[in-house]
Scaffold this motif. Structure first.
Motif, PDB file in Angstrom:
ATOM      1  N   THR A 181       1.139   2.049  -5.042  1.00  9.48           N
ATOM      2  CA  THR A 181       1.772   1.184  -6.035  1.00  9.48           C
ATOM      3  C   THR A 181       3.185   1.688  -6.329  1.00  9.48           C
ATOM      4  O   THR A 181       4.149   0.938  -6.398  1.00  9.48           O
ATOM      5  CB  THR A 181       0.946   1.156  -7.328  1.00  9.48           C
ATOM      6  OG1 THR A 181      -0.377   0.755  -7.008  1.00  9.48           O
ATOM      7  CG2 THR A 181       1.535   0.189  -8.336  1.00  9.48           C
ATOM      8  N   GLU A 216      -4.137   4.772  -3.705  1.00  7.28           N
ATOM      9  CA  GLU A 216      -3.772   3.516  -4.349  1.00  7.28           C
ATOM     10  C   GLU A 216      -2.602   3.678  -5.333  1.00  7.28           C
ATOM     11  O   GLU A 216      -1.621   2.948  -5.311  1.00  7.28           O
ATOM     12  CB  GLU A 216      -5.017   2.934  -5.029  1.00  7.28           C
ATOM     13  CG  GLU A 216      -4.795   2.046  -6.230  1.00  7.28           C
ATOM     14  CD  GLU A 216      -4.040   0.772  -5.912  1.00  7.28           C
ATOM     15  OE1 GLU A 216      -4.179   0.278  -4.778  1.00  7.28           O
ATOM     16  OE2 GLU A 216      -3.299   0.287  -6.779  1.00  7.28           O
ATOM     17  N   LEU A 256      -0.004  -2.735   2.598  1.00  9.53           N
ATOM     18  CA  LEU A 256      -0.930  -3.631   1.915  1.00  9.53           C
ATOM     19  C   LEU A 256      -2.310  -3.544   2.567  1.00  9.53           C
ATOM     20  O   LEU A 256      -3.312  -3.914   1.988  1.00  9.53           O
ATOM     21  CB  LEU A 256      -0.445  -5.078   1.992  1.00  9.53           C
ATOM     22  CG  LEU A 256       0.808  -5.427   1.179  1.00  9.53           C
ATOM     23  CD1 LEU A 256       1.214  -6.870   1.431  1.00  9.53           C
ATOM     24  CD2 LEU A 256       0.567  -5.189  -0.303  1.00  9.53           C
ATOM     25  N   ARG A 281       5.430   0.756  -3.552  1.00 10.68           N
ATOM     26  CA  ARG A 281       5.821  -0.646  -3.587  1.00 10.68           C
ATOM     27  C   ARG A 281       6.896  -0.875  -4.627  1.00 10.68           C
ATOM     28  O   ARG A 281       7.792  -1.675  -4.463  1.00 10.68           O
ATOM     29  CB  ARG A 281       4.600  -1.523  -3.892  1.00 10.68           C
ATOM     30  CG  ARG A 281       3.666  -1.667  -2.705  1.00 10.68           C
ATOM     31  CD  ARG A 281       2.760  -2.843  -2.875  1.00 10.68           C
ATOM     32  NE  ARG A 281       1.819  -2.668  -3.964  1.00 10.68           N
ATOM     33  CZ  ARG A 281       0.621  -2.111  -3.815  1.00 10.68           C
ATOM     34  NH1 ARG A 281       0.222  -1.710  -2.629  1.00 10.68           N
ATOM     35  NH2 ARG A 281      -0.176  -1.977  -4.839  1.00 10.68           N
ATOM     36  N   ARG A 282       6.770  -0.128  -5.733  1.00  9.64           N
ATOM     37  CA  ARG A 282       7.741  -0.224  -6.788  1.00  9.64           C
ATOM     38  C   ARG A 282       9.124   0.210  -6.323  1.00  9.64           C
ATOM     39  O   ARG A 282      10.112  -0.450  -6.559  1.00  9.64           O
ATOM     40  CB  ARG A 282       7.351   0.731  -7.901  1.00  9.64           C
ATOM     41  CG  ARG A 282       6.945   0.043  -9.115  1.00  9.64           C
ATOM     42  CD  ARG A 282       6.634   1.051 -10.156  1.00  9.64           C
ATOM     43  NE  ARG A 282       5.662   0.402 -10.995  1.00  9.64           N
ATOM     44  CZ  ARG A 282       5.252   0.885 -12.136  1.00  9.64           C
ATOM     45  NH1 ARG A 282       5.681   2.054 -12.551  1.00  9.64           N
ATOM     46  NH2 ARG A 282       4.409   0.210 -12.843  1.00  9.64           N
ATOM     47  N   ILE A 331       8.683  -4.322 -14.698  1.00 12.86           N
ATOM     48  CA  ILE A 331       7.370  -3.707 -14.497  1.00 12.86           C
ATOM     49  C   ILE A 331       7.488  -2.205 -14.356  1.00 12.86           C
ATOM     50  O   ILE A 331       6.715  -1.446 -14.947  1.00 12.86           O
ATOM     51  CB  ILE A 331       6.688  -4.309 -13.248  1.00 12.86           C
ATOM     52  CG1 ILE A 331       6.233  -5.724 -13.562  1.00 12.86           C
ATOM     53  CG2 ILE A 331       5.511  -3.446 -12.800  1.00 12.86           C
ATOM     54  CD1 ILE A 331       5.722  -6.473 -12.371  1.00 12.86           C
ATOM     55  N   ALA A 332       8.490  -1.779 -13.612  1.00 16.68           N
ATOM     56  CA  ALA A 332       8.651  -0.340 -13.411  1.00 16.68           C
ATOM     57  C   ALA A 332       9.254   0.324 -14.632  1.00 16.68           C
ATOM     58  O   ALA A 332       9.227   1.541 -14.763  1.00 16.68           O
ATOM     59  CB  ALA A 332       9.523  -0.088 -12.190  1.00 16.68           C
TER      60      ALA A 332
END
Ligand code: ATP
Ligand code: MG
Lengths: 280, 850
Positions: free
Chosen positions: A109, A105, A85, A112-113, A141-142
């Motif tokens: 992401t 970035e 983060l 994190r997924r 979301i994924a």
């Protein structure tokens, strides 16, 4: 510094050891999170604060690690850097063999997924979704398919029964936090980071939450890193890392509450004696 | 406290700017309207004043009644009157002039004036004339004319050149004797000016032995008032004697009533829509910020601030916002006016202007509207802020106590709906002045908007789930989350959507109404006219009467008839339109919709005092076959007509129809020109059209079309007007875009932590943008749907009410779909900035506990 260490030797509990300045590379790589020489400096010039002053740590798979330390010692900063983060000023972090400090970035992401789960102190759930919907949110979301068996296990674990269809506002803080834990587990991440997950809860509900975290590590083999102030909370961890002034001061195994209290006290004593932590 | 709120204004620059824009645009429209219309009024006033220099008293023919025409006039004065005038004591000089409208033809081509008139007038002695010759001289011989400098420059004309002049007697070839400026300008508001000799003007424009007006100059020492009084006693009653100051004032007022006031009312209505849309946005912005500042208010209250102080702080903020926005709006309004001037200038139609006219009234109205709307819209949120209990400062997620208003909101909505409905109905059905009826209808519509906006929160959820379905289905989690976000605060979504709803409702109303109008009017022409060729005048004007004989003489034309129309006063009361036709030629080319057993046979009896009445006219004056009424024409003649039959034609032959002879008796000779000439032909219509057009070259104002082309051009005219109206309404839609942007920005700010959490668990930036975008689209389509439904409903009610006037209700489905797509697009555009902000949220900052 060496003076401080000498003084500390008497009070180092059994389970603890001083961290080597450079840990040996873990052979056979059971470590899923590896950090080397992390520093994090806020601000510049006179106002600069070194929140992390060179931290190296290996987190083994399936282990539940608690990070403790006085306020301002750099716990949150360490967690943020480990989780990708925040970027360290220097040093590197690997998660599951990938050097995350080199990622862009978009890749972060994706990381994190797939590989990281989070549990925050507050604001964990979206108010307009039901508990169940919140639970599966990372998958939604994924766009990943849901593993019904795994979901059933999780639903069982959060022990919400018929309240899964309710919205967060209709759940207690402990229940909400349990949903958040299940949510962190749902995508079977490599590691879960939790920052003061019990910070906002009373001791009873806090215990429920800690119990679930403990089970996650034990039954599901989930790697967990938890930042906490609370000695009670730290008792459920397999390993407790004490930070002081942005450095790992002690690295311990399982400890009882009293042992933790004593350790904290002795660390405070050291701190008072010398070079107090950076101003908050 | 006020200082605090001002600091707050400054601290949230983006929000403040967006909220302010909502007022700025509306106020700009209002201020701009006043500036432009004042400018036009002043411009005409200057022209009339200039033209009156040197004239002390003005004599025209008294109108028999004041009709709906701009300058109702009773026709011309006999030349003999001039001698009578000269004989009056105190008259130094007097001159008669003839005025008419014509057309100029250069090199065989009619000069296009862009809608401005071509004014033909006879030259007057220098003391009465404002023409300053820059080349040549005033026409002295018949067959010569002088033209204004603008025409000469535009068409490269010089003294000695020959041009064509369209007259009642057909085109005349005339030689240019001189080129002049009017006062100091090369033109009067884009008009083309042609000066002729008196004799030519009389001959060419059917005014033999007549003057249009007589200008009188007083001897030194005699005031205009004294002279006017003497002339009044000395001259016959038909002479209208006015001091030139009086006639300047009257003419200015007449123009102002016809142009300035009409334009002003229409433009102000559009400005009003924009302001109301703005009010919703301000209401929403304040509602949201009050909710977000709840802990701040609680903290202030716990520090000892009174409720009144909290109220004052919010209201003070609104007032300051309104003040700044109004000032900006006034500046923008002046800018708009300047822009429009430039635009007119660019297309060559200089509206007469007299510099920027910022009347004190403009400033006052703008400030009152701008500040008033801001205060009014912020009142409810401000009252809510006062209800924040001090303990709320201690709670993490304290929510606002429900407002006082919300408890009664169903009642308020119901009352607003009922009062609105009644007001709307009163405006439509109860007789009154047009202005008061329009006001009632407007008020009714506004109240209904408010009522709908208040209850809209109840339909947000179902609508959003329907609209959001495709997004949720095909865009996965982003769609789902967007839908949930749109429905989590239905009141907010409803208020945001309401702003768009209003603009769109008016757009849809206009579209549906125009569709109905087009259908009914055009189909009426289609249905009634049974002729191949339609000849019409320039920009709705008449055609010289002599053109009719020309058309009749064209080979291939079987029959031709003119449709003459004039205003008459019925039974000494209101006015009605009288149509004069030649029953023999006109009858076969017109399909009457006979009522009460009438038939074309009635046309045979249309002579002398016989009249055919239109259904509405019959109803208004309670007429039926055998009954009679009295009509007064501008000649001053009264004629009793007996009804011989009744027909239905609410769009074309309104009022009553009489024979040509009867018509001529009531209408002054210089006003006896047809509005249309219709001609039948058994030959190919296109060929006949070409032949008629060639024959009518002598009448440059006449426009020859086949019936199909004519109806097509009617449609096109309506469409052009529609485009203009849409452009004006676009402002309201743009304001509602700002409203959506504002709401979304505030929502994104409010949900910063949520966004951080979503990002932490793996939501990509693109997904984040999508979530905001979909929410925006859902909101705007809700506004679109509500607006469409309301607009169609309003159009239905109004069309039904006007059904007797031939307006049908017909829904342009294709257009409605386009509007909804536009609404969706509005959502996409509005989301750009907020979505970017959401995507940029820094995860760490977001999850850092306060
Ligand atoms: N954004 C920032 N800018 C400047 N300094 C910061 C920032 N974040 C943290 N710090 C500083 O870095 C140091 C470590 O902060 P950190 O939040 O990691 O401590 P912590 O151990 O989590 O403390 P606590 O138990 O109070 O949460 C502190 O001295 C803090 O003041
Ligand atoms: Mg912390």
């Amino acid at each position: 510094m060496s003076d401080v260490r000498q003084q500390g030797i008497e009070i180092v509990p059994q389970a603890c050891e001083r961290p080597p300045s450079t840990p040996e590379p873990v052979v056979g790589a059971p470590a899923v999170v590896v950090a080397r020489d992390l520093t994090r400096r806020y601000g510049t010039g006179d106002a600069a604060v070194d929140a992390l002053g060179g931290v190296s740590i290996d987190l083994a798979r399936g282990r539940f690690t608690a990070i403790m330390g006085p306020s301002g010692s750099g716990k949150s900063t360490l967690m943020h850097v480990l989780a990708g983060l925040d970027n360290p000023t220097s040093g590197a972090v690997w998660i599951d063999g990938v050097e995350i400090t080199a990622l862009k970035e978009r890749q972060l992401t994706q990381l994190r997924r797939d590989k990281v789960g989070f549990i925050f102190q507050t604001f964990n759930l979206l108010p307009m979704l039901t508990a169940k919907e919140n639970l599966v949110l990372p998958l939604t979301i994924a766009g990943t398919k849901l593993d019904e068996a795994w979901l059933a296990t999780l639903v069982d674990a959060v022990a919400l029964g018929d309240r899964l269809g309710h919205r967060p506002s209709e759940l207690s803080g402990g229940q909400q936090q349990r949903v958040a834990i299940a949510r962190a587990l749902v995508s079977r991440p490599v590691v879960i980071f939790a920052d003061e997950p019990t910070g906002n809860l009373d001791s009873k509900t806090g215990d429920e939450v800690l119990g679930l975290l403990r089970r996650s590590a034990g039954e599901f083999g989930q790697t967990i890193v938890m930042v906490t102030h609370d000695a009670r909370a730290a008792t459920v961890a397999d390993r407790i890392v004490f930070l002081q002034d942005g450095r790992i001061e002690l690295d311990c195994g399982r400890m009882s509450r009293d042992e933790i209290y004593d350790t904290i006290k002795s660390l405070e004593a050291t701190s008072e004696r010398g070079d107090g932590g950076p101003a908050r | 406290m006020i200082r605090l709120s001002l600091r707050d204004l400054w601290g949230r620059k983006l929000r403040t700017a967006l909220t302010m824009l909502a007022i700025v645009l509306g106020v700009a429209m209002i201020a701009g309207t006043y500036v432009i219309t004042d400018q036009i009024d002043n411009g005409f006033h200057n022209i009339f004043e200039k033209a009156a220099v040197g004239t002390d008293v003005n004599i025209t023919r008294k109108a028999a009644f004041s009709g709906s025409d701009v300058f109702s006039s009773g026709g011309a004065l006999p030349v003999a009157l001039l001698d009578q005038v000269r004989a009056v004591k105190g008259v130094a000089d007097a001159a008669g002039t003839v005025e008419a409208s014509g057309a100029v033809v250069v090199n065989g081509k009619s000069v296009s004036t862009g809608g401005a008139p071509t004014l033909v007038f006879s030259t007057a002695p220098p003391r009465f004339s404002q023409s300053k010759y820059i080349a040549g001289a005033a026409p002295a011989r018949d067959g010569t004319v002088a033209i204004n400098a603008k025409l000469a420059t535009d068409k490269h004309l010089q003294v000695g050149d020959t041009i064509g002049l369209g007259t009642e007697q057909g085109q005349q070839q005339v030689v240019i004797s001189g080129i002049f400026d009017f006062g100091n300008s090369t033109s009067i508001g884009g008009a083309t000016l042609v000066a002729t000799t008196v004799a030519d003007a009389q001959r060419w424009y059917n005014q033999e032995g007549q003057y249009s007006a007589i200008s009188v100059a007083a001897e030194p020492g005699v005031t205009p008032d004294t002279l006017a009084a003497r002339l009044k006693t000395a001259l016959p009653a038909y002479a209208e004697v006015k001091t030139s100051a009086q006639s300047v004032a009257d003419n200015t007022k007449a123009v102002s009533d016809a142009i300035g006031n009409v334009l002003r009312t229409i433009l102000l209505a559009f400005g009003g829509v924009a302001v109301i849309v703005g009010a919703f946005i301000i209401f929403n912005a304040f509602s949201i910020t009050v909710a977000q500042r709840i802990r701040e208010f609680a903290m202030l209250r716990s520090l000892g601030a009174t409720r009144r102080q909290v109220l004052a702080s919010v209201i003070g903020e609104a007032g300051a916002l309104g003040l700044i926005a109004s000032l900006l709006g006034i500046a923008a309004g002046i800018g708009i006016a300047k822009g429009i001037n430039a635009l007119f200038h660019a297309v060559g139609a200089d509206i007469p202007t007299s510099g920027i006219a910022l009347a004190p009234r403009t400033i006052v109205v703008s400030l009152v509207v701008g500040i008033g709307v801001a205060l009014l819209a912020a009142l409810a949120p401000a009252l809510r802020a006062t209800r924040v209990p001090p303990v709320a400062a201690l709670h993490e997620g304290a929510t606002l106590p429900p407002s006082v208003v919300s408890r009664y909101s169903p009642i308020i909505a119901a009352v607003a709906a009922v009062v609105g409905g009644v007001s709307l109905a009163a405006g439509m059905f109860v007789h009154g002045t047009t202005a008061s009826r329009l006001f009632e209808m407007g008020l009714g519509a506004v109240l209904i908007f408010v009522a709908v906006a208040m209850v809209a929160k109840h339909v947000v959820r179902p609508l959003a789930s329907v609209i959001g379905w495709p997004a949720a289905r095909f865009a996965g989690s982003s769609g789902r989350l967007a839908r949930e976000n749109a429905t989590r605060n239905p009141a907010r979504t409803a208020a945001t959507a309401a702003a768009l709803m209003i603009g769109l409702a008016v757009v849809v109303f206009v579209a549906v109404f125009a569709q109905g109008f087009k259908t009914s009017f055009v189909s009426a022409v289609d249905r009634s006219v049974n002729a191949a060729i339609v000849v019409s005048g320039q920009s709705g004007g008449t055609i010289p009467d002599a053109a009719l004989a020309t058309v009749r003489a064209v080979p291939g034309v079987d029959q031709a008839a003119g449709v003459y129309s004039a205003t008459t006063q019925i039974n000494d009361g209101s006015t009605a339109s009288m149509t004069g036709v030649d029953p023999v030629t006109f009858g076969p080319m017109w399909r009457f919709h006979w009522l009460k057993g009438g038939s074309d046979a009635l046309l045979g009896k249309l002579t002398g005092g016989a009249a055919l009445v239109e259904e509405q006219f019959a109803a208004k004056y309670n007429l039926s076959k055998g009954k009679s009424f009295v009509a007064l024409g501008q000649t001053g003649t009264k004629q009793r007509f007996t009804v011989i039959g009744e027909f239905r034609d609410p769009t074309l032959l309104t009022g009553f129809t009489v024979s040509q002879n009867a018509f001529d008796r009531l209408v002054p000779s210089n006003q006896r020109d047809p509005f249309y000439i219709i001609a039948s032909s058994s030959a190919d219509p296109a060929q006949t059209e070409a032949a008629v057009a060639t024959a009518l070259k002598a009448f440059p104002t006449a426009k020859v079309q086949t019936k199909a082309d004519y109806t097509a051009s009617l449609k096109k005219q309506v469409d052009q007007l529609l485009t203009l109206i849409y452009a004006l309404l676009a402002v309201s839609v743009i304001i509602s875009v700002f409203g959506i942007v504002n709401t979304l920005v505030l929502s994104v700010y409010e949900r910063t932590r949520e966004i951080g959490m979503l990002r932490a668990i793996g939501t990509t930036r693109r997904q984040m943008r999508r979530i905001v975008r979909y929410e925006s689209v859902i909101t705007s389509i809700i506004g679109g749907i509500l607006g469409t439904v309301l607009g169609v409903l309003f159009a239905y009610v109004v069309s039904t009410r006007l059904a007797s006037q031939g307006i049908t209700f017909s829904v342009p489905w294709g257009q409605l779909v386009v509007f909804l797509i536009v609404a969706g697009f509005v959502g996409v555009i509005a989301a750009v900035l907020p979505a970017r902000r959401a995507a940029r949220v820094n995860i760490l900052d977001a999850i850092h506990y306060e």
